[in-house]
Scaffold this active site. Structure first.
Site, PDB file in Angstrom:
ATOM      1  N   PRO A 150     -13.642  71.802  21.808  1.00  0.00           N
ATOM      2  CA  PRO A 150     -13.350  73.097  22.062  1.00  0.00           C
ATOM      3  C   PRO A 150     -12.207  73.295  23.100  1.00  0.00           C
ATOM      4  O   PRO A 150     -11.355  74.600  22.970  1.00  0.00           O
ATOM      5  CB  PRO A 150     -14.682  73.412  22.596  1.00  0.00           C
ATOM      6  CG  PRO A 150     -15.293  72.160  22.903  1.00  0.00           C
ATOM      7  CD  PRO A 150     -14.793  71.150  22.218  1.00  0.00           C
TER       8      PRO A 150
ATOM      9  N   GLY B 181      -4.995  74.462  12.689  1.00  0.00           N
ATOM     10  CA  GLY B 181      -3.515  74.477  13.016  1.00  0.00           C
ATOM     11  C   GLY B 181      -2.800  75.742  12.674  1.00  0.00           C
ATOM     12  O   GLY B 181      -1.851  76.014  13.406  1.00  0.00           O
ATOM     13  N   GLU B 182      -3.282  76.275  11.739  1.00  0.00           N
ATOM     14  CA  GLU B 182      -2.445  77.528  11.199  1.00  0.00           C
ATOM     15  C   GLU B 182      -3.239  78.765  11.281  1.00  0.00           C
ATOM     16  O   GLU B 182      -2.628  79.955  11.315  1.00  0.00           O
ATOM     17  CB  GLU B 182      -2.054  77.069   9.732  1.00  0.00           C
ATOM     18  CG  GLU B 182      -0.906  76.104   9.802  1.00  0.00           C
ATOM     19  CD  GLU B 182      -0.626  75.137   8.679  1.00  0.00           C
ATOM     20  OE1 GLU B 182       0.287  75.537   8.135  1.00  0.00           O
ATOM     21  OE2 GLU B 182      -1.273  74.215   8.217  1.00  0.00           O
TER      22      GLU B 182
END
Lengths: 172, 693, 329
Positions: free
Chosen positions: B586, B658-659
């Site tokens: 997290p 990541g995106e």
């Protein structure tokens, strides 16, 4: 053309002979093997190469090494002698104020220089009435740290880390 | 799927590589200490199309410190021209302005650069064409678009349904050319020690650099080693090797035994390291008066280089976001004399969801509906095109959770209602989505050491994505040991093959290989394997990959302030809520999601590469001209996620993150600007000139 | 970068003599603009005379109530100076609005004044530019000119001056003190920078070999009530699209005294004398502010991409005057 200079880098006296065209940044990285100053843009537009020069934060890509003869340079590496992180560096780790890490040593040096400037009562562009700020608000920290670009977008955590370091200074 | 028990996973372990990066001692590509280095500086073409007639290198060669100059006449011959981008110094042809046409190898960086300045070139210039517009007669349909998606799709009769719709939105949106601009430039140190070539590189995939460079140079794969333990950001631009890798290798062949150090300058990164195509997107939405979509039409025009095609999959998210009986999506390309576009964070989704989610906001206004409610009314039960059931679609939960946290219900839906001392205030929402990808081909090896220690090896990459840390956590849980017992090795082709850190697939693909290797270790050596025991396994294919539509979703909420007199826009608040399966770490996940949102903010308000059509190159090619968000631009921003385990995606229960953070971010901000001002800006970036009156 | 010799000046007159005698010599201050341009291939000096260790780093009071700022005073120190903050807040703000903290620690007062104008085509040696190569043509006039000048440009050059500090100095009636081989001369800050005319290669009135030794600010009561507002493409660390430096004193509802300069609109800091004339003695009202702005911008000429600068300059001036009249800084 060559020049011989002496620099104190992270507490160590270093003598070197270099081309007058060599920047302080390249002197550190290519001649002295000090990699904590990073080359991100080489034109004063990103802040990744920031170090403390005689105690003040500066970019090193636009300074000629030969003009820095006799100065003292502290990089992020020098702030952690023996690998023991400076409290601000520890705060960066805890707040995860980095991702790729390439801008990070520059952020660290910039933050320390910035905290000293604030301590000395320097205002910033967002300081109401140009008075010395009693304490650095988030808005103040952001403005003062805007010379260090971070493409990963770690700004939120960088501000949190600096805030943590300020709080720790206040409560020894 | 057999899931692994989360013990380390889900904990906020600090970044394992953090301290070294914070001290500045973690070696990035240019920083590997090697004896007797040489430095390379390239010469770039100053025409955008044509051929070189003559290159005079004598003045450079006579310069003190210069070791050699290589040109298309003197460089070693490459073995493969399959990838035209990597056909470096092989012919007199010029395909774009800024192309490598020579390089100087010298004892110092200063001499190399001074040498490059002294090379005189004569050209035969041909008429170039870099003019990007939707009105071009030569737009064409590529065979497929990036990631193998179909170029066009068609369901029902979208045109007729649109014509007959009770409520219509017909708008054209544009996004400019954008550059990835990682802080660490694209860098390679190349050393040729016959028959071995070693590259210290800044890459999202050491193995793909190895295979590509080997093929290009006609070497066997095992003659090439690529080392890349730390990467100063990539965002797609380091996902595949570019011309600089080949140029460095060609230079290394010229000075055997000596390292050739080469980093692109920031300016060079604007023509030699990929970019996101500009897009022109016409979006048509037809709906009933109560906001149920009857037609979706998404027509995309974008560009590719003439010498090698890249087609961004901009309309692909439109194929799955909302329910509609009629839908048509289409991509058309203009082939221009420009460098090749490439991957930039969430290619396809990022520009496509900007247009689509602003169009949805326009439809909400046209229907008099709350934009969250509009999305609720158009939630598809199954994937609209494949008709597959959703693996784990939680868009509505994200929207509802975000609305709750953002106090969305207090919002007056009318635009231009709130102001504070000369600043208008408004808020906007947008959805986000990103596919769950697991790439096949990665292999992990685990070796047991003394005292319950394990060495886990996989040639993966950490470009700030947290790989060092999260793979360690996954390995610990896969091996049922503490994280301290795991010694991870990544970033070197000496380690087993790993697929690219791209498409948000890295942790899913590599992590699964590690889980499989741990299972194999147990199968071969039992529960308590002895020191020296070793096992290796590849990422397996997921059982649900073909039968379920697997995607991540999210909701972005933004609040902006707009100066009524100057048109300055400031983000004041932003929240992203995401559904991405189990979050492995997290602490790091929040950073990465906020990082994506920050890049989305940057896209919304700042970024634009300007091509001068007369010259053929990007003229604002530095950080003073190409603005990315600075610290002061990012205020109160946070990212949260749904508590979720995806047991169809990976044995970790995760999907990539990541995106997705960038997807929809720009739309949420543009929608907030509309809500603040009543002015709809459809062309990014939203700079003061577009709002001042 | 062309090789060059480096010397460190020990006193001002010999530094001046040394540079004056050498056609390709320049003074080196903080280096933030010069070294940048040397790397880009815009500047090719063969001799650098470093003046940063000359004794020009003081800020002193003048007998007439003004102050004298040494040429070597770093931008950050000038911005933080107590007297400057209290009596010339517009100058502090302008400095703090420029560049970044780490660049302001390097950049000097003189060096800030001597920044070259900014234009993407000037910075790119692969395209024509009259400023770099007189007669080669201006790539910006028919190119991408969103950042470019709306006032005082010529068909030779449409670049704008990037300094924030110089805009404040122009508004404050400052004087630049210059040392040449014939001794000192004084140039008003307003006249220090020049318009491009037909000699775009020259940004200032400084002759080769002349060294800025100080900048003097007059005792200017209205300056205590002044402000700098900078509109830019991001919240910080960017050049101005348009900026306004203004000082205003209102007595009994009328403008008693006023100083205004614009940044980002011309080849030099643009002292807005027409706007000042329209304001002086007039009622301090929105209508008058608008008329004053219109008077100043009447001759503005726009290029393909910079028409927005006219309403932006107008609005920013109105906003700043309103703010000053209401007593805010």
């Amino acid at each position: 053309m060559k020049a011989s200079i002496t620099l104190r880098v992270d507490g160590e006296q270093r003598s070197l002979t270099l081309d007058t065209r060599t920047t302080l940044l390249d002197a550190l990285r290519e001649h002295l093997g000090v990699t904590a100053a990073k080359k991100g843009c080489d034109h004063g537009q990103c802040g990744a190469c920031t170090v403390l020069l005689d105690g003040r934060r500066v970019t090193t890509c636009l300074s000629l090494a030969v003009a820095c003869d006799g100065t003292s340079v502290t990089t992020a590496e020098g702030l952690a002698p023996g690998g023991t992180l400076h409290p601000l560096q520890q705060a960066f780790l805890e707040q995860d104020a980095l991702q790729c890490g390439y801008c990070t040593p520059g952020q660290i040096c910039s933050a320390l220089g910035m905290l000293d400037e604030a301590q000395a009562g320097h205002p910033s562009f967002v300081t109401e009435g140009l008075a010395a700020p009693a304490e650095l608000s988030d808005e103040e920290i952001r403005e003062r740290m805007s010379g260090n670009l971070c493409r990963c977008g770690a700004y939120v955590n960088i501000v949190a880390a600096i805030r943590q370091a300020i709080a720790e200074r206040a409560t020894p | 799927m057999q899931m692994i028990e989360p013990r380390a996973m889900g904990t906020p372990l600090q970044r394992i590589d953090g301290a070294a990066k914070i001290m500045g001692t973690a070696p990035y590509a240019f920083e590997h200490r090697l004896e007797r280095p040489t430095y390379l500086h390239p010469v770039q073409s100053t025409i955008a199309r044509g051929r070189i007639l003559k290159i005079d290198t004598r003045a450079a060669e006579s310069l003190e410190g210069v070791i050699a100059v290589i040109t298309h006449e003197t460089a070693a011959r490459l073995a493969s021209d399959e990838n035209k981008e990597l056909w470096v110094l092989q012919s007199a042809k010029v395909h774009f302005r800024g192309q490598f046409i020579a390089a100087v190898i010298a004892q110092t960086p200063e001499s190399a650069r001074a040498g490059a300045d002294r090379i005189a070139v004569e050209y035969e210039a041909a008429r170039h064409d870099v003019s990007f517009s939707g009105g071009r007669k030569d737009l064409y349909a590529p065979k497929t678009v990036n990631a193998g998606y179909p170029t066009d799709t068609n369901q029902g009769d979208a045109e007729t349904a649109f014509e007959r719709a009770e409520v219509k939105v017909d708008s054209t949106y544009t996004t400019p050319m954008e550059h990835n601009s990682p802080m660490e430039p694209h860098t390679t140190i190349a050393i040729w020690e016959s028959p071995k070539l070693t590259l210290y590189d800044s890459t999202q995939s050491v193995h793909s650099v190895r295979t590509t460079v080997a093929k290009s140079l006609g070497l066997k794969v095992d003659q090439v080693r690529v080392v890349s333990p730390y990467v100063g950001g990539g965002f797609g631009s380091k996902g595949e090797p570019h011309a600089h890798n080949i140029l460095a290798a060609l230079a290394a062949l010229r000075v055997p035994g000596r390292p050739v150090k080469f980093a692109l300058t920031r300016q060079q990164m604007f023509c030699l390291a990929g970019y996101r195509t500009p897009t022109i997107q016409r979006f048509r939405l037809g709906a009933t008066r109560d906001g149920r979509l009857t037609s979706i039409i998404h027509d995309v025009v974008e560009l590719t280089s003439r010498f090698k095609e890249f087609a961004e999959q901009t309309a692909v998210p439109t194929r799955l976001m909302y329910a509609s009986p009629n839908r048509r999506t289409r991509h058309r390309l203009a082939a221009l004399d420009l460098p090749k576009p490439s991957w930039m964070r969430a290619p396809g989704e990022t520009p496509g969801m900007f247009a689509g989610e602003v169009a949805m906001d326009e439809l909400a206004v046209a229907c008099g509906l709350d934009p969250v409610e509009l999305r609720v009314r158009n939630e598809p039960e199954r994937n609209p095109e494949s008709d597959n059931p959703w693996g784990n679609r939680h868009l509505l939960e994200c929207l509802r959770e975000g609305a709750r946290r953002f106090a969305w219900s207090e919002r007056d839906p009318r635009p231009r209602q709130r102001s504070d001392r000369g600043w208008l205030i408004g808020s906007g929402v947008a959805s986000s989505t990103y596919p769950r990808y697991v790439l096949l081909g990665s292999r992990a090896t685990i070796r047991c050491g003394e005292r319950g220690q394990y060495t886990v090896r996989i040639g993966a990459a950490d470009l700030g994505t947290g790989t060092w840390t999260t793979l360690t956590q996954i390995a610990a849980d896969a091996l049922q040991c503490p994280v301290e017992a795991v010694h991870l090795e990544i970033g070197d082709t000496e380690q087993p093959n790993a697929t690219v850190a791209g498409g948000s697939s890295g942790i899913s693909s590599w992590g699964w290989a590690i889980v499989a290797a741990a299972q194999e270790l147990r199968r071969l050596h039992g529960a308590r394997p002895a020191a020296g025991a070793e096992a290796s396994a590849q990422t397996p294919k997921g059982a649900d990959d073909e039968t379920f539509a697997q995607h991540s979703f999210g909701a972005q909420f933004a609040e902006v302030r707009v100066n009524t007199l100057t048109g300055e826009v400031r983000l004041s608040r932003m929240l992203g809520v995401f559904s991405a399966g189990r979050i492995i770490n997290p602490r790091l996940a929040r950073s990465q999601l906020i990082g994506g949102m920050t890049m989305g903010l940057s896209m919304a308000l700042h970024e634009e590469s300007v091509v001068d059509e007369r010259f053929g190159h990007v003229i604002n090619h530095d950080f003073a001209g190409y603005h990315i968000a600075a610290n002061a631009d990012v205020t109160d921003m946070d990212a949260v996620w749904l508590d979720e385990v995806d047991d169809r995606s990976t044995p970790m229960g995760s999907r990539g993150i990541g995106e997705i953070g960038i997807v929809g971010a720009a739309a949420a901000i543009a929608n907030a600007v509309y809500h603040a001002t009543g002015t709809r800006i459809r062309n990014l970036p939203i700079t003061p000139d577009k709002l001042v009156t | 970068m062309t090789p060059f010799a480096y010397e460190r000046a020990t006193d001002a007159s010999s530094a001046v003599a040394r540079v004056a005698a050498h056609p390709n010599a320049v003074f080196l201050g903080g280096g933030t603009n010069l070294v940048d341009h040397m790397k880009l291939g815009i500047a090719h000096p063969q001799l650098l005379v470093d003046v940063t260790r000359l004794p020009f780093s003081k800020i002193e009071s003048l007998p007439d109530g003004g102050i004298r700022v040494g040429a070597g005073v770093r931008n950050s120190d000038l911005a933080a100076d107590r007297t400057v903050r209290e009596r010339y807040p517009v100058l502090s703000q302008a400095l703090l609005g420029g560049a970044s903290g780490q660049l302001r620690n390097l950049a000097t007062t003189a060096g800030n004044l001597l920044q070259r104008t900014r234009c993407a085509y000037f910075q790119d040696v692969t395209v024509p530019c009259n400023k770099r190569t007189p007669g080669s043509g201006c790539s910006a006039i028919d190119g991408h000119n969103r950042d470019h000048a709306i006032l005082g440009a010529s068909d030779q050059c449409v670049a704008v001056h990037p300094s924030d500090m110089a805009v404040a100095l122009a508004a404050l009636d400052a004087t630049v003190v210059v040392l040449g081989r014939q001794g000192e001369r004084r140039i008003s800050a307003v006249d220090f920078h020049r318009l491009p005319g037909d000699a775009a290669q020259r940004d200032s009135m400084l002759e080769h070999g002349e060294l800025i030794v100080a900048v003097e600010l007059p005792a200017l009561p209205v300056a205590a009530h002044s402000v700098y507002y900078k509109v830019r493409d991001r919240a910080s660390y960017a050049f101005a699209l348009v900026s306004v430096a203004a000082a205003l004193e209102v007595r009994s509802g009328r403008v008693h005294d006023v100083r205004i300069a614009f940044g980002g609109v011309a080849h030099k800091p643009w002292r807005a004398r027409r706007a000042e004339a329209a304001l002086r003695g007039a009622p301090a009202t929105e209508e008058v502010y608008g008329r004053a702005a219109d008077a100043e911008l009447a001759d503005a000429k726009v290029l393909k991409h910079n028409a927005f600068k006219i309403p932006l300059a107008r609005n920013t001036l109105r906003m700043v005057l309103r703010q000053l009249a209401q007593g805010g800084r």
